[in-house]
Design a protein around this motif. Structure first.
Motif, short mmCIF file in Angstrom:
data_model
loop_
_atom_site.label_atom_id
_atom_site.label_comp_id
_atom_site.label_asym_id
_atom_site.label_seq_id
_atom_site.Cartn_x
_atom_site.Cartn_y
_atom_site.Cartn_z
N LYS A 6 0.58 1.15 33.45
CA LYS A 6 -0.64 1.62 34.10
C LYS A 6 -0.77 3.11 33.84
N LYS A 78 -7.54 4.74 26.17
CA LYS A 78 -8.69 4.56 27.07
C LYS A 78 -9.78 3.73 26.37
N ASP A 81 -8.62 0.10 26.13
CA ASP A 81 -8.73 -0.56 27.43
C ASP A 81 -10.18 -0.96 27.71
N GLU A 82 -11.11 -0.05 27.38
CA GLU A 82 -12.52 -0.35 27.61
C GLU A 82 -12.99 -1.50 26.73
N LYS A 83 -12.54 -1.55 25.46
CA LYS A 83 -12.91 -2.64 24.56
C LYS A 83 -12.35 -3.98 25.06
N ILE A 84 -11.09 -3.96 25.47
CA ILE A 84 -10.47 -5.19 25.97
C ILE A 84 -11.16 -5.65 27.24
N SER A 85 -11.45 -4.71 28.11
CA SER A 85 -12.13 -5.05 29.36
C SER A 85 -13.50 -5.65 29.08
N ALA A 86 -14.23 -5.05 28.14
CA ALA A 86 -15.56 -5.57 27.79
C ALA A 86 -15.45 -6.97 27.19
N ILE A 88 -13.04 -9.18 27.74
CA ILE A 88 -12.67 -10.12 28.81
C ILE A 88 -13.89 -10.41 29.69
N ASN A 89 -14.61 -9.37 30.06
CA ASN A 89 -15.80 -9.58 30.89
C ASN A 89 -16.84 -10.42 30.17
#
Length: 101
Positions: A6, A78, A81-86, A88-89
């Motif tokens: 984290k 960062k 993380d944003e790409k992976i989060s997008a 997944i979403n």
């Protein structure tokens, strides 16, 4: 076993900023040479001062390069993380719902 890392980006960026400020505040300049003194110790002190100045200048440059590399790494993580989060979403939002009767 899973390992989770984290990263609190704001804290990392803040600490890197502090390190950069401190590195820029270093003053690697040696004192002026001892002149008018023919003792061998004065010559040796001048030589040591010059070597120390070179060492500190090299250290400062290396430190600033490492800070910049670390900033780039934090920025890259960062973005990832944003790409992976997008992704997944997007997968969750586009998933067809199955209803059971």
């Amino acid at each position: 076993m899973t390992t989770e890392i984290k990263m609190i980006y704001a804290e990392a960026e803040e600490q890197l900023g502090v390190m950069e400020t401190e590195a820029n505040a270093l003053n690697p300049k040696a004192e002026p040479e001892i002149t008018g003194n023919v003792l061998e110790v004065a010559t040796k002190l001048n030589s040591v001062a010059k070597e120390l100045e070179n060492l500190l200048t090299t250290y400062q440059t290396l430190l600033l390069n490492n800070v910049q590399t670390s900033k780039n790494s934090v920025q890259y993580m960062k973005e990832q993380d944003e790409k992976i989060s997008a992704a997944i979403n997007g997968a969750v939002l586009n998933k067809p719902y199955v209803t059971y009767s």
